[in-house]
Motif scaffolding. Structure first.
Motif, PDB file in Angstrom:
ATOM      1  N   ASN A  12       0.827  -1.206   0.000  1.00  0.00           N
ATOM      2  CA  ASN A  12       0.000   0.000   0.000  1.00  0.00           C
ATOM      3  C   ASN A  12       0.862   1.256   0.000  1.00  0.00           C
ATOM      4  OD1 ASN A  12      -2.070  -1.794   2.277  1.00  0.00           O
ATOM      5  ND2 ASN A  12      -2.530  -1.458   0.119  1.00  0.00           N
ATOM      6  N   LEU A  13       1.987   1.201   0.740  1.00  0.00           N
ATOM      7  CA  LEU A  13       2.890   2.349   0.785  1.00  0.00           C
ATOM      8  C   LEU A  13       3.578   2.573  -0.554  1.00  0.00           C
ATOM      9  CD1 LEU A  13       4.700   1.776   4.224  1.00  0.00           C
ATOM     10  CD2 LEU A  13       2.811   3.326   3.767  1.00  0.00           C
ATOM     11  N   LEU A  14       4.096   1.490  -1.153  1.00  0.00           N
ATOM     12  CA  LEU A  14       4.960   1.628  -2.318  1.00  0.00           C
ATOM     13  C   LEU A  14       4.212   1.639  -3.640  1.00  0.00           C
ATOM     14  CD1 LEU A  14       7.839  -0.751  -1.177  1.00  0.00           C
ATOM     15  CD2 LEU A  14       7.843   1.742  -1.191  1.00  0.00           C
ATOM     16  N   ILE A  15       3.067   1.002  -3.697  1.00  0.00           N
ATOM     17  CA  ILE A  15       2.350   0.874  -4.966  1.00  0.00           C
ATOM     18  C   ILE A  15       1.084   1.729  -4.995  1.00  0.00           C
ATOM     19  CG2 ILE A  15       1.217  -0.737  -6.539  1.00  0.00           C
ATOM     20  CD1 ILE A  15       3.091  -2.914  -5.386  1.00  0.00           C
ATOM     21  N   ASP A  16       0.338   1.726  -3.891  1.00  0.00           N
ATOM     22  CA  ASP A  16      -0.929   2.455  -3.865  1.00  0.00           C
ATOM     23  C   ASP A  16      -0.787   3.898  -3.416  1.00  0.00           C
ATOM     24  OD1 ASP A  16      -2.170   0.046  -4.601  1.00  0.00           O
ATOM     25  OD2 ASP A  16      -2.365  -0.574  -2.508  1.00  0.00           O
ATOM     26  N   GLY A  17       0.385   4.251  -2.873  1.00  0.00           N
ATOM     27  CA  GLY A  17       0.607   5.632  -2.470  1.00  0.00           C
ATOM     28  C   GLY A  17      -0.074   6.031  -1.175  1.00  0.00           C
ATOM     29  N   TRP A  18      -0.361   5.046  -0.294  1.00  0.00           N
ATOM     30  CA  TRP A  18      -0.981   5.395   0.991  1.00  0.00           C
ATOM     31  C   TRP A  18      -0.021   6.223   1.827  1.00  0.00           C
ATOM     32  CZ3 TRP A  18       0.147   4.985   6.125  1.00  0.00           C
ATOM     33  CH2 TRP A  18      -0.891   5.203   7.035  1.00  0.00           C
ATOM     34  N   ARG A  19      -0.538   7.256   2.465  1.00  0.00           N
ATOM     35  CA  ARG A  19       0.253   8.093   3.351  1.00  0.00           C
ATOM     36  C   ARG A  19      -0.603   8.505   4.559  1.00  0.00           C
ATOM     37  NH1 ARG A  19       3.207   6.245   0.250  1.00  0.00           N
ATOM     38  NH2 ARG A  19       4.798   7.241  -1.061  1.00  0.00           N
ATOM     39  N   PRO A  20       0.026   8.657   5.731  1.00  0.00           N
ATOM     40  CA  PRO A  20      -0.713   9.130   6.902  1.00  0.00           C
ATOM     41  C   PRO A  20      -0.909  10.641   6.830  1.00  0.00           C
ATOM     42  CG  PRO A  20       1.571   8.850   7.478  1.00  0.00           C
ATOM     43  CD  PRO A  20       1.448   8.383   6.057  1.00  0.00           C
ATOM     44  N   ASP A  21      -1.801  11.142   7.666  1.00  0.00           N
ATOM     45  CA  ASP A  21      -1.945  12.578   7.821  1.00  0.00           C
ATOM     46  C   ASP A  21      -0.834  13.102   8.729  1.00  0.00           C
ATOM     47  OD1 ASP A  21      -4.269  12.595   6.265  1.00  0.00           O
ATOM     48  OD2 ASP A  21      -5.538  12.164   8.017  1.00  0.00           O
ATOM     49  N   THR A  22      -0.545  14.385   8.623  1.00  0.00           N
ATOM     50  CA  THR A  22       0.572  14.948   9.390  1.00  0.00           C
ATOM     51  C   THR A  22       0.352  14.897  10.892  1.00  0.00           C
ATOM     52  OG1 THR A  22      -0.369  17.164   9.151  1.00  0.00           O
ATOM     53  CG2 THR A  22       1.260  16.469   7.512  1.00  0.00           C
ATOM     54  N   ASN A  23      -0.892  14.801  11.331  1.00  0.00           N
ATOM     55  CA  ASN A  23      -1.174  14.759  12.766  1.00  0.00           C
ATOM     56  C   ASN A  23      -1.404  13.337  13.281  1.00  0.00           C
ATOM     57  OD1 ASN A  23      -0.978  17.558  13.078  1.00  0.00           O
ATOM     58  ND2 ASN A  23      -3.115  17.857  12.481  1.00  0.00           N
ATOM     59  N   ASP A  24      -1.217  12.342  12.436  1.00  0.00           N
ATOM     60  CA  ASP A  24      -1.381  10.959  12.874  1.00  0.00           C
ATOM     61  C   ASP A  24      -0.259  10.552  13.818  1.00  0.00           C
ATOM     62  OD1 ASP A  24      -3.752   9.980  11.735  1.00  0.00           O
ATOM     63  OD2 ASP A  24      -2.787   9.647   9.796  1.00  0.00           O
ATOM     64  N   SER A  25      -0.536   9.533  14.619  1.00  0.00           N
ATOM     65  CA  SER A  25       0.500   8.814  15.356  1.00  0.00           C
ATOM     66  C   SER A  25       0.496   7.396  14.788  1.00  0.00           C
ATOM     67  CB  SER A  25       0.216   8.806  16.858  1.00  0.00           C
ATOM     68  OG  SER A  25      -1.064   8.281  17.133  1.00  0.00           O
ATOM     69  N   VAL A  26       1.607   6.981  14.214  1.00  0.00           N
ATOM     70  CA  VAL A  26       1.673   5.731  13.457  1.00  0.00           C
ATOM     71  C   VAL A  26       2.475   4.687  14.226  1.00  0.00           C
ATOM     72  CG1 VAL A  26       2.434   4.639  11.309  1.00  0.00           C
ATOM     73  CG2 VAL A  26       1.494   6.964  11.264  1.00  0.00           C
ATOM     74  N   TYR A  27       1.933   3.483  14.298  1.00  0.00           N
ATOM     75  CA  TYR A  27       2.643   2.339  14.857  1.00  0.00           C
ATOM     76  C   TYR A  27       2.923   1.368  13.717  1.00  0.00           C
ATOM     77  CZ  TYR A  27       3.131  -2.277  17.075  1.00  0.00           C
ATOM     78  OH  TYR A  27       3.572  -3.530  17.421  1.00  0.00           O
ATOM     79  N   PHE A  28       4.201   1.009  13.530  1.00  0.00           N
ATOM     80  CA  PHE A  28       4.600   0.092  12.462  1.00  0.00           C
ATOM     81  C   PHE A  28       5.138  -1.192  13.075  1.00  0.00           C
ATOM     82  CE2 PHE A  28       7.728  -1.736   9.535  1.00  0.00           C
ATOM     83  CZ  PHE A  28       6.978  -1.822   8.371  1.00  0.00           C
TER      84      PHE A  28
END
Length: 334
Positions: free
Chosen positions: A280-296
């Motif tokens: 999703n990141l590399l092919i679909d171009g998914w990105r979080p919003d600038t105010n998100d808190s992301v857990y990977f």
């Protein structure tokens, strides 16, 4: 000409660039695209128990096409209580030609595993972080921590500060000294509380902790937390994230000791709540919003190990590195 099996030891791997962060990053990008197009596959792992207390040996098969053209299996013995002075994880990767099935080589894989893990983290930092990465907090001082610092050095030279903490400060100092001069200042808080109180855009946890020691306080608006170890993040901490991302969601969610998959099996995280994976990141171009808190959550995909090992074996053949062993004698084929 009769086929031979090429063996690459750790020194061969280093000489061939097996720990090069840029090459590993490029391999990861290509393999993710091959997986999406159906040119790579990764079946579920299997394991057997060792006599060593708590020890297990894992077989992780995969096939990957493209320039790699390899089918293989990574065989890893985890020996958490071994006292023989050798690494607690011993890994070898066997690679066959994906077209003919003929074995191509056997590669000592500890360094490859750490390098591909750090390369996947680089993908997360580049594409899943809510804001540009300037200050990184790194927890741990082992092999994975070293590989991540090398990756940051090569792929994130724009960093302003690296903050490092380890439970054993002397171990951390030895690790930093071994890495030599780094292009940015390094801060070493004296306690975990002080480290977590610092300002950071990304937290990378590379410890061997058996129980969670990170909670909701680690997740902040506009930051990303990468869990590399098995069970470092509490369920409460994962719930605090506004977006949860993983390298992949597969059958391993039923057995993996990773915090996210334990949470899933406990009925506290539905699979549908996953915001994105690597494709999703590399092919679909998914990105979080600038105010998100992301857990990977980094599970660790063995298809990358097969790809990296295949590339090294191709380079080793061109450079005539490693030790070659005959698979057959002419008499045995008569």
């Amino acid at each position: 000409m009769l086929p031979t099996l090429r063996y690459l030891n750790r020194q061969d791997v280093l000489q061939l660039g097996g720990t090069d962060p840029q090459q590993a990053f490029d391999d990861v990008l290509e393999v993710v695209r091959l997986m999406r197009s159906g040119e790579a596959q990764m079946p579920a792992e299997s394991h057997v128990d060792l006599a060593t207390p708590l020890g297990k040996a894992y077989a992780l098969p995969a096939r990957v096409g493209g320039r790699f053209n390899a089918a293989g299996v990574k065989w890893t013995a985890h020996r958490p209580q071994a006292e023989d002075g050798l690494p607690q994880a011993l890994a070898l990767t066997l690679v066959n030609d994906a077209n003919s099935g003929i074995p191509r080589g056997l590669v000592e894989s500890a360094a490859l595993t750490a390098t591909r893990t750090a390369a996947v983290s680089a993908v997360a930092l580049r594409y899943a972080a809510p804001r540009p990465i300037r200050r990184v907090l790194l927890l741990g001082a082992g092999v994975q921590a070293q590989a991540h610092i090398k990756m940051l050095n090569v792929l994130f030279p724009q960093l302003e500060t690296l903050i490092c903490w380890n439970r054993t400060p002397t171990h951390l100092q030895r690790t930093l000294a071994a890495l030599g001069d780094l292009p940015w200042p390094v801060e070493c808080p004296s306690s975990l509380a002080d480290a977590l109180a610092s300002e950071y855009d990304a937290l990378i946890s590379c410890t061997s902790a058996a129980q969670p020691f990170l909670g909701p306080q680690a997740l902040r608006e506009g930051t990303i937390v990468l869990q590399i170890g098995y069970h470092e993040m509490s369920f409460e901490g994962i719930r605090k994230a506004s977006k949860v991302v993983a390298d992949l969601w597969g059958d391993f969610c039923q057995t993996s000791a990773k915090s996210l998959f334990q949470m899933y099996r406990a009925g506290e995280f539905p699979a549908a709540a996953l915001a994105a994976d690597l494709s999703n990141l590399l092919i679909d171009g998914w990105r979080p919003d600038t105010n998100d808190s992301v857990y990977f959550s980094s599970f660790g995909l063995n298809v990358f190990d097969i790809a990296l090992a295949a590339r090294l074996l191709q380079d080793a053949e061109l450079q005539q590195l490693g030790q070659t062993l005959p698979l057959f004698s002419r008499d045995s084929l008569c």
